[in-house]
Design a protein around this motif. Structure first.
Motif, PDB file in Angstrom:
ATOM      1  N   LYS A 234      44.325  34.162  47.730  1.00 34.83           N
ATOM      2  CA  LYS A 234      43.064  33.618  46.793  1.00 34.83           C
ATOM      3  C   LYS A 234      42.759  34.537  45.652  1.00 34.83           C
ATOM      4  CE  LYS A 234      42.346  29.449  48.715  1.00 34.83           C
ATOM      5  NZ  LYS A 234      42.069  27.902  49.526  1.00 34.83           N
ATOM      6  N   LEU A 235      42.013  35.461  46.595  1.00 34.09           N
ATOM      7  CA  LEU A 235      41.494  36.695  45.706  1.00 34.09           C
ATOM      8  C   LEU A 235      42.268  37.389  45.161  1.00 34.09           C
ATOM      9  CD1 LEU A 235      39.066  37.824  48.485  1.00 34.09           C
ATOM     10  CD2 LEU A 235      37.911  36.692  46.010  1.00 34.09           C
ATOM     11  N   LYS A 236      43.444  37.976  45.395  1.00 28.68           N
ATOM     12  CA  LYS A 236      44.349  38.324  44.989  1.00 28.68           C
ATOM     13  C   LYS A 236      44.673  37.858  43.536  1.00 28.68           C
ATOM     14  CE  LYS A 236      49.098  40.270  45.262  1.00 28.68           C
ATOM     15  NZ  LYS A 236      50.154  39.832  46.093  1.00 28.68           N
ATOM     16  N   LEU A 237      45.316  36.607  43.663  1.00 24.30           N
ATOM     17  CA  LEU A 237      45.184  35.301  42.106  1.00 24.30           C
ATOM     18  C   LEU A 237      44.723  35.242  41.666  1.00 24.30           C
ATOM     19  CD1 LEU A 237      47.181  33.187  41.260  1.00 24.30           C
ATOM     20  CD2 LEU A 237      46.059  31.643  42.257  1.00 24.30           C
ATOM     21  N   ARG A 238      43.180  35.407  41.633  1.00 23.78           N
ATOM     22  CA  ARG A 238      41.588  35.245  41.421  1.00 23.78           C
ATOM     23  C   ARG A 238      41.779  36.469  40.341  1.00 23.78           C
ATOM     24  NH1 ARG A 238      36.220  34.719  43.812  1.00 23.78           N
ATOM     25  NH2 ARG A 238      35.758  35.569  41.302  1.00 23.78           N
ATOM     26  N   TYR A 239      41.934  37.655  40.815  1.00 28.92           N
ATOM     27  CA  TYR A 239      42.071  39.281  40.202  1.00 28.92           C
ATOM     28  C   TYR A 239      43.744  38.772  39.257  1.00 28.92           C
ATOM     29  CZ  TYR A 239      42.201  44.020  40.038  1.00 28.92           C
ATOM     30  OH  TYR A 239      41.839  46.042  39.714  1.00 28.92           O
ATOM     31  N   GLU A 240      43.827  39.032  40.035  1.00 24.17           N
ATOM     32  CA  GLU A 240      45.524  38.446  38.755  1.00 24.17           C
ATOM     33  C   GLU A 240      45.182  38.295  37.412  1.00 24.17           C
ATOM     34  OE1 GLU A 240      48.101  37.609  41.031  1.00 24.17           O
ATOM     35  OE2 GLU A 240      48.641  39.900  42.194  1.00 24.17           O
TER      36      GLU A 240
ATOM     37  N   GLU B 234      33.608  40.935  37.358  1.00 25.51           N
ATOM     38  CA  GLU B 234      34.054  40.414  38.193  1.00 25.51           C
ATOM     39  C   GLU B 234      35.153  40.745  38.895  1.00 25.51           C
ATOM     40  OE1 GLU B 234      36.555  35.654  37.945  1.00 25.51           O
ATOM     41  OE2 GLU B 234      36.129  36.479  36.534  1.00 25.51           O
ATOM     42  N   GLY B 235      36.093  41.737  38.281  1.00 19.58           N
ATOM     43  CA  GLY B 235      37.203  42.481  38.840  1.00 19.58           C
ATOM     44  C   GLY B 235      36.468  43.360  39.978  1.00 19.58           C
ATOM     45  N   ARG B 236      35.085  43.641  40.027  1.00 18.81           N
ATOM     46  CA  ARG B 236      34.545  44.822  40.818  1.00 18.81           C
ATOM     47  C   ARG B 236      34.116  43.699  42.079  1.00 18.81           C
ATOM     48  NH1 ARG B 236      31.919  47.262  36.434  1.00 18.81           N
ATOM     49  NH2 ARG B 236      30.402  45.713  36.520  1.00 18.81           N
ATOM     50  N   GLN B 237      33.347  42.335  41.746  1.00 19.60           N
ATOM     51  CA  GLN B 237      32.865  41.300  42.386  1.00 19.60           C
ATOM     52  C   GLN B 237      33.817  40.755  43.709  1.00 19.60           C
ATOM     53  OE1 GLN B 237      31.349  38.130  39.755  1.00 19.60           O
ATOM     54  NE2 GLN B 237      29.574  39.316  40.527  1.00 19.60           N
ATOM     55  N   ILE B 238      35.366  40.408  42.897  1.00 17.29           N
ATOM     56  CA  ILE B 238      37.007  40.491  43.646  1.00 17.29           C
ATOM     57  C   ILE B 238      37.163  41.084  44.277  1.00 17.29           C
ATOM     58  CG2 ILE B 238      38.710  39.364  43.724  1.00 17.29           C
ATOM     59  CD1 ILE B 238      38.151  38.024  41.086  1.00 17.29           C
ATOM     60  N   ASN B 239      37.740  42.530  44.105  1.00 18.86           N
ATOM     61  CA  ASN B 239      37.550  44.121  45.059  1.00 18.86           C
ATOM     62  C   ASN B 239      36.494  44.290  45.940  1.00 18.86           C
ATOM     63  OD1 ASN B 239      39.596  44.786  43.750  1.00 18.86           O
ATOM     64  ND2 ASN B 239      38.546  46.061  42.071  1.00 18.86           N
ATOM     65  N   ARG B 240      34.880  44.100  45.622  1.00 20.82           N
ATOM     66  CA  ARG B 240      33.842  43.652  47.087  1.00 20.82           C
ATOM     67  C   ARG B 240      34.561  42.802  47.764  1.00 20.82           C
ATOM     68  NH1 ARG B 240      30.160  45.164  43.847  1.00 20.82           N
ATOM     69  NH2 ARG B 240      29.874  43.282  42.876  1.00 20.82           N
ATOM     70  N   LYS B 241      34.177  42.476  47.569  1.00 22.69           N
ATOM     71  CA  LYS B 241      34.919  40.767  48.646  1.00 22.69           C
ATOM     72  C   LYS B 241      35.565  40.817  49.126  1.00 22.69           C
ATOM     73  CE  LYS B 241      34.216  36.356  50.590  1.00 22.69           C
ATOM     74  NZ  LYS B 241      33.083  36.377  51.224  1.00 22.69           N
ATOM     75  N   VAL B 242      36.939  41.777  48.848  1.00 24.41           N
ATOM     76  CA  VAL B 242      38.701  41.692  49.876  1.00 24.41           C
ATOM     77  C   VAL B 242      37.892  42.504  50.960  1.00 24.41           C
ATOM     78  CG1 VAL B 242      40.569  43.179  49.266  1.00 24.41           C
ATOM     79  CG2 VAL B 242      39.789  41.202  47.880  1.00 24.41           C
TER      80      VAL B 242
ATOM     81  N   LYS C  12      36.781  44.413  55.911  1.00 24.87           N
ATOM     82  CA  LYS C  12      36.586  44.834  57.193  1.00 24.87           C
ATOM     83  C   LYS C  12      35.507  44.132  57.872  1.00 24.87           C
ATOM     84  CE  LYS C  12      33.863  48.611  54.883  1.00 24.87           C
ATOM     85  NZ  LYS C  12      32.528  49.396  53.487  1.00 24.87           N
ATOM     86  N   GLN C  13      35.207  43.204  57.425  1.00 21.70           N
ATOM     87  CA  GLN C  13      35.444  41.922  59.009  1.00 21.70           C
ATOM     88  C   GLN C  13      36.472  41.174  59.953  1.00 21.70           C
ATOM     89  OE1 GLN C  13      34.363  38.263  56.810  1.00 21.70           O
ATOM     90  NE2 GLN C  13      34.921  36.828  58.269  1.00 21.70           N
TER      91      GLN C  13
END
Length: 133
Positions: free
Chosen positions: A65-71, A80-88, A93-94
């Motif tokens: 889902k994150l990849k799709l949002r980023y694409e 938004e791109g930085r937020q998605i990268n940070r979430k990934v 890490k989790q």
């Protein structure tokens, strides 16, 4: 880095060793009793496999889902791109730091190999049984 590469190699080696043990333990099926024992082993492993596969799929879905949002964003370097990268990175890490997830992932890979091998032996047995009748 070096620790991640070492960890990956260690993990892959453990999975290969388990696959080798499976190949030694589950040899060509030659009797109906042996086929029944393998079928029982398969069923036990398959139940666990389904649980692990579902959890693995749920985790993969989060990343997909994150990849799709980023694409689908135009400015990959924007907020938004930085937020998605940070979430990934946070998700990675989790899960990478979760010893239960790591064990489950390893167990899933081992079960996939074991079940595929038993399934191959079933097909081989049925083929040979069919050609001798």
């Amino acid at each position: 880095g070096i620790n991640a590469e070492y960890g990956k190699q260690w993990y892959q080696r453990r999975v290969r060793e388990e696959i080798e043990r499976t190949l030694v333990h589950y040899v060509k099926i030659s009797t109906e009793a042996q086929r029944k024992q393998y079928a029982a082993d398969f069923e036990r492993g398959y139940e666990e496999y389904l649980v692990l596969k579902k959890r693995d799929g749920e985790i993969s879905d989060q990343f997909d889902k994150l990849k799709l949002r980023y694409e689908n964003i135009s400015d990959k370097r924007g907020t938004e791109g930085r937020q998605i990268n940070r979430k990934v990175r946070e998700l990675f890490k989790q899960y990478a730091g979760d010893t239960n997830w790591c064990k489950d992932k390893e167990r899933l890979m081992k079960l996939e190999a074991k079940l595929a091998h038993i399934k191959f032996l079933f097909k081989q047995f049925e083929r040979e049984k069919g050609s001798t009748s």
